[in-house]
Design an enzyme around this catalytic site. Structure first.
Site, PDB file in Angstrom:
ATOM      1  N   LYS A 153      46.431  52.468  79.526  1.00 39.69           N
ATOM      2  CA  LYS A 153      45.937  53.128  80.746  1.00 39.69           C
ATOM      3  C   LYS A 153      45.121  54.360  80.370  1.00 39.69           C
ATOM      4  O   LYS A 153      45.474  55.085  79.435  1.00 39.69           O
ATOM      5  CB  LYS A 153      47.127  53.574  81.617  1.00 39.69           C
ATOM      6  CG  LYS A 153      46.748  53.923  83.035  1.00 39.69           C
ATOM      7  CD  LYS A 153      46.550  52.669  83.879  1.00 39.69           C
ATOM      8  CE  LYS A 153      46.059  53.004  85.276  1.00 39.69           C
ATOM      9  NZ  LYS A 153      45.867  51.787  86.083  1.00 39.69           N
ATOM     10  N   ILE A 160      45.955  59.469 104.274  1.00 38.01           N
ATOM     11  CA  ILE A 160      45.718  60.910 104.326  1.00 38.01           C
ATOM     12  C   ILE A 160      44.228  61.208 104.509  1.00 38.01           C
ATOM     13  O   ILE A 160      43.845  62.355 104.697  1.00 38.01           O
ATOM     14  CB  ILE A 160      46.256  61.617 103.048  1.00 38.01           C
ATOM     15  CG1 ILE A 160      45.688  60.945 101.790  1.00 38.01           C
ATOM     16  CG2 ILE A 160      47.783  61.593 103.024  1.00 38.01           C
ATOM     17  CD1 ILE A 160      45.973  61.709 100.510  1.00 38.01           C
ATOM     18  N   ASN A 170      50.946  50.841  92.185  1.00 34.21           N
ATOM     19  CA  ASN A 170      51.650  50.779  90.907  1.00 34.21           C
ATOM     20  C   ASN A 170      52.815  51.759  90.912  1.00 34.21           C
ATOM     21  O   ASN A 170      52.738  52.816  91.534  1.00 34.21           O
ATOM     22  CB  ASN A 170      50.688  51.163  89.768  1.00 34.21           C
ATOM     23  CG  ASN A 170      49.796  50.001  89.363  1.00 34.21           C
ATOM     24  OD1 ASN A 170      50.260  48.870  89.201  1.00 34.21           O
ATOM     25  ND2 ASN A 170      48.512  50.275  89.198  1.00 34.21           N
TER      26      ASN A 170
HETATM   27  P1  NAD Z   1      42.184  53.817  96.593  1.00 39.68           P
HETATM   28  O1  NAD Z   1      42.055  55.169  96.013  1.00 39.68           O
HETATM   29  O2  NAD Z   1      40.947  53.064  96.922  1.00 39.68           O
HETATM   30  O3  NAD Z   1      43.101  53.838  97.896  1.00 39.68           O
HETATM   31  C1  NAD Z   1      44.285  54.563  97.994  1.00 39.68           C
HETATM   32  C2  NAD Z   1      44.363  55.080  99.422  1.00 39.68           C
HETATM   33  O4  NAD Z   1      45.639  55.676  99.617  1.00 39.68           O
HETATM   34  C3  NAD Z   1      43.317  56.144  99.741  1.00 39.68           C
HETATM   35  O5  NAD Z   1      42.649  55.824 100.960  1.00 39.68           O
HETATM   36  C4  NAD Z   1      44.135  57.424  99.862  1.00 39.68           C
HETATM   37  O6  NAD Z   1      43.588  58.335 100.806  1.00 39.68           O
HETATM   38  C5  NAD Z   1      45.461  56.871 100.352  1.00 39.68           C
HETATM   39  N1  NAD Z   1      46.614  57.725 100.123  1.00 39.68           N
HETATM   40  C6  NAD Z   1      46.910  58.512  99.062  1.00 39.68           C
HETATM   41  N2  NAD Z   1      48.096  59.125  99.246  1.00 39.68           N
HETATM   42  C7  NAD Z   1      48.566  58.697 100.441  1.00 39.68           C
HETATM   43  C8  NAD Z   1      49.750  58.946 101.194  1.00 39.68           C
HETATM   44  N3  NAD Z   1      50.697  59.768 100.760  1.00 39.68           N
HETATM   45  N4  NAD Z   1      49.899  58.315 102.388  1.00 39.68           N
HETATM   46  C9  NAD Z   1      48.956  57.476 102.875  1.00 39.68           C
HETATM   47  N5  NAD Z   1      47.804  57.214 102.208  1.00 39.68           N
HETATM   48  C10 NAD Z   1      47.620  57.813 101.012  1.00 39.68           C
HETATM   49  O7  NAD Z   1      43.079  52.997  95.537  1.00 39.68           O
HETATM   50  P2  NAD Z   1      43.325  51.435  95.434  1.00 39.68           P
HETATM   51  O8  NAD Z   1      42.387  50.860  94.446  1.00 39.68           O
HETATM   52  O9  NAD Z   1      43.443  50.844  96.789  1.00 39.68           O
HETATM   53  O10 NAD Z   1      44.753  51.455  94.733  1.00 39.68           O
HETATM   54  C11 NAD Z   1      45.928  51.703  95.488  1.00 39.68           C
HETATM   55  C12 NAD Z   1      47.121  51.451  94.583  1.00 39.68           C
HETATM   56  O11 NAD Z   1      47.060  50.102  94.085  1.00 39.68           O
HETATM   57  C13 NAD Z   1      47.168  52.332  93.332  1.00 39.68           C
HETATM   58  O12 NAD Z   1      48.521  52.615  93.024  1.00 39.68           O
HETATM   59  C14 NAD Z   1      46.552  51.469  92.255  1.00 39.68           C
HETATM   60  O13 NAD Z   1      46.979  51.829  90.955  1.00 39.68           O
HETATM   61  C15 NAD Z   1      47.080  50.115  92.658  1.00 39.68           C
HETATM   62  N6  NAD Z   1      46.301  48.979  92.186  1.00 39.68           N
HETATM   63  C16 NAD Z   1      44.987  48.863  92.512  1.00 39.68           C
HETATM   64  C17 NAD Z   1      44.293  47.748  92.056  1.00 39.68           C
HETATM   65  C18 NAD Z   1      42.845  47.517  92.425  1.00 39.68           C
HETATM   66  O14 NAD Z   1      42.358  46.387  92.230  1.00 39.68           O
HETATM   67  N7  NAD Z   1      42.142  48.498  92.958  1.00 39.68           N
HETATM   68  C19 NAD Z   1      44.926  46.771  91.265  1.00 39.68           C
HETATM   69  C20 NAD Z   1      46.284  46.929  90.979  1.00 39.68           C
HETATM   70  C21 NAD Z   1      46.953  48.039  91.440  1.00 39.68           C
END
Ligand code: NAD
Length: 349
Positions: free
Chosen positions: A89, A209, A267
């Site tokens: 990572k 948020i 994650n």
């Molecule tokens: P992102 O940054 O696009 O979206 C995350 C969203 O969560 C944002 O809109 C943010 O404002 C919101 N957020 C943050 N804290 C919050 C809270 N306390 N309450 C409500 N909303 C909140 O990220 P993403 O790519 O959608 O990833 C989300 C999760 O999924 C992460 O943990 C990431 O590691 C995991 N993930 C993503 C992928 C991928 O393909 N993008 C793959 C596997 C895992």
């Protein structure tokens, strides 16, 4: 930005350290840390994989701990998805003050990744955009996922997990009469929302948020109810979907849950293994995060292995993963132990 390997003594006192293969620090001209690359496991002749995150950390130790924890999870994810790669990572710290020159910042990061000579292959996680990835791809051959909608495939995997949980609970994977609570409607949460709507879900509660993210979600599901981010996990629903950051399932939140299943893209949803026991004791079906969200890894790995995005291969692998999820739920029920304990067998098999 420069890169140097940290001695084991600099990291092995942290609880997140799990005999990592190597941990690298990224640092600036004044020798101040800018981020970390953690390589948890390295398998013979193949790289260790894990996307790169850019996030707000109050101090470098928090960023290092996140890198250690997330790289560990990537090893589990690759093993569960039947991929040969090790787990790694990249974690970059968003500077506390002032806007960064993103092009320069990511050009420098790409150069540091190149110094690892392909041992670490990465892409975009939370905080990185498609534009950032375009810069990374320009400067490093070790970047994957450009032009691949990883969030979409992640969400497909989450949907499969939801359907498997509902099939087990209700003997039908029909979504029409079910209620859902989504924490976070960013890249993956928004795609999941779209899929839930397409599959007939009509009772959806969302939180974020970021107001702009809520507006985008409203365009997809005008009927969705928006709640305070502090309250999303307490909603009376069938499935709670954590799609924001880690740590949402803990000793405070688990007793407050009013759902029958937890399946989401985030994650590291659990703070520790005891949280899985607490969910199990409450009769809540929990699909381990690294299995529910492995679709994103499957999609970018397909590009890495084939030099193009082989949709058929990704779909076939996602279907295998769904059968694995079903098997985990069944075995958890038969042996009366948490799904996380069943899933660990894939890593140690
Ligand atoms: P992102 O940054 O696009 O979206 C995350 C969203 O969560 C944002 O809109 C943010 O404002 C919101 N957020 C943050 N804290 C919050 C809270 N306390 N309450 C409500 N909303 C909140 O990220 P993403 O790519 O959608 O990833 C989300 C999760 O999924 C992460 O943990 C990431 O590691 C995991 N993930 C993503 C992928 C991928 O393909 N993008 C793959 C596997 C895992």
């Amino acid at each position: 930005m420069n890169i140097r390997e940290l001695p084991q003594s600099a990291v092995d006192h942290l609880v997140e350290y799990n005999e990592h293969e190597a941990v690298y620090e990224l640092y600036d001209k004044a020798s101040l840390p800018l981020g970390f690359i953690a390589v948890h496991r390295k398998n013979v002749d193949v790289p260790s994989m894990g996307a790169t995150r850019l996030w707000y950390y109050t101090n470098p130790t928090d960023a290092l701990r996140d890198a250690l924890r997330l790289s560990n999870l990537m090893t589990y994810k690759a093993a569960a998805a039947e991929l040969p790669y090790g787990g790694a990572k990249g974690v970059l710290m968003m500077p506390a003050q002032g806007a960064i020159d993103r092009r320069q910042f990511f050009t420098n990061y790409a150069t540091c990744v190149n110094e690892l000579q392909g041992m670490f292959v990465t892409g975009t996680d939370v905080g990185l955009t498609a534009d950032d990835l375009a810069v990374l791809v320009e400067y490093s051959p070790y970047m994957i996922g450009y032009g691949v909608d990883a969030a979409y495939y992640t969400s497909i995997g989450v949907l499969h997990g939801i359907q498997a949980a509902l099939q087990y609970l209700d003997h039908t994977d029909e979504l029409f009469y079910k209620r859902f609570a989504l924490q976070g409607v960013g890249k993956t949460g928004l795609k999941l929302l779209q899929l839930l709507v397409e599959w007939g879900a009509r009772e959806i509660i969302i939180s974020d948020i970021n107001d702009a993210a809520i507006e985008q979600a409203r365009a997809i599901a005008p009927f969705a109810r928006v709640v305070d981010p502090q309250l999303i996990h307490t909603q009376l629903v069938d499935v709670f979907c954590p799609c924001a950051l880690g740590g949402i399932l803990n000793t405070t939140t688990i007793p407050e849950l009013r759902c029958r299943a937890v399946v989401g893209s985030a994650n590291n949803q659990l703070i520790c293994e005891e949280d899985a026991l607490a969910l199990f004791a409450r009769g809540i079906v929990y699909i381990p995060d690294y299995i529910a969200n492995a679709g994103g890894l499957l999609s970018v790995v397909s590009q890495y292995e084939n030099k193009y995005h082989d949709v058929e291969q990704v779909v076939a692998r996602l279907n295998r993963l769904q059968r694995r999820i079903e098997e985990i739920i069944t075995q958890s029920s038969i042996h009366q132990i948490p799904t996380t304990m069943i899933a660990q067998n894939f890593v140690y098999a």
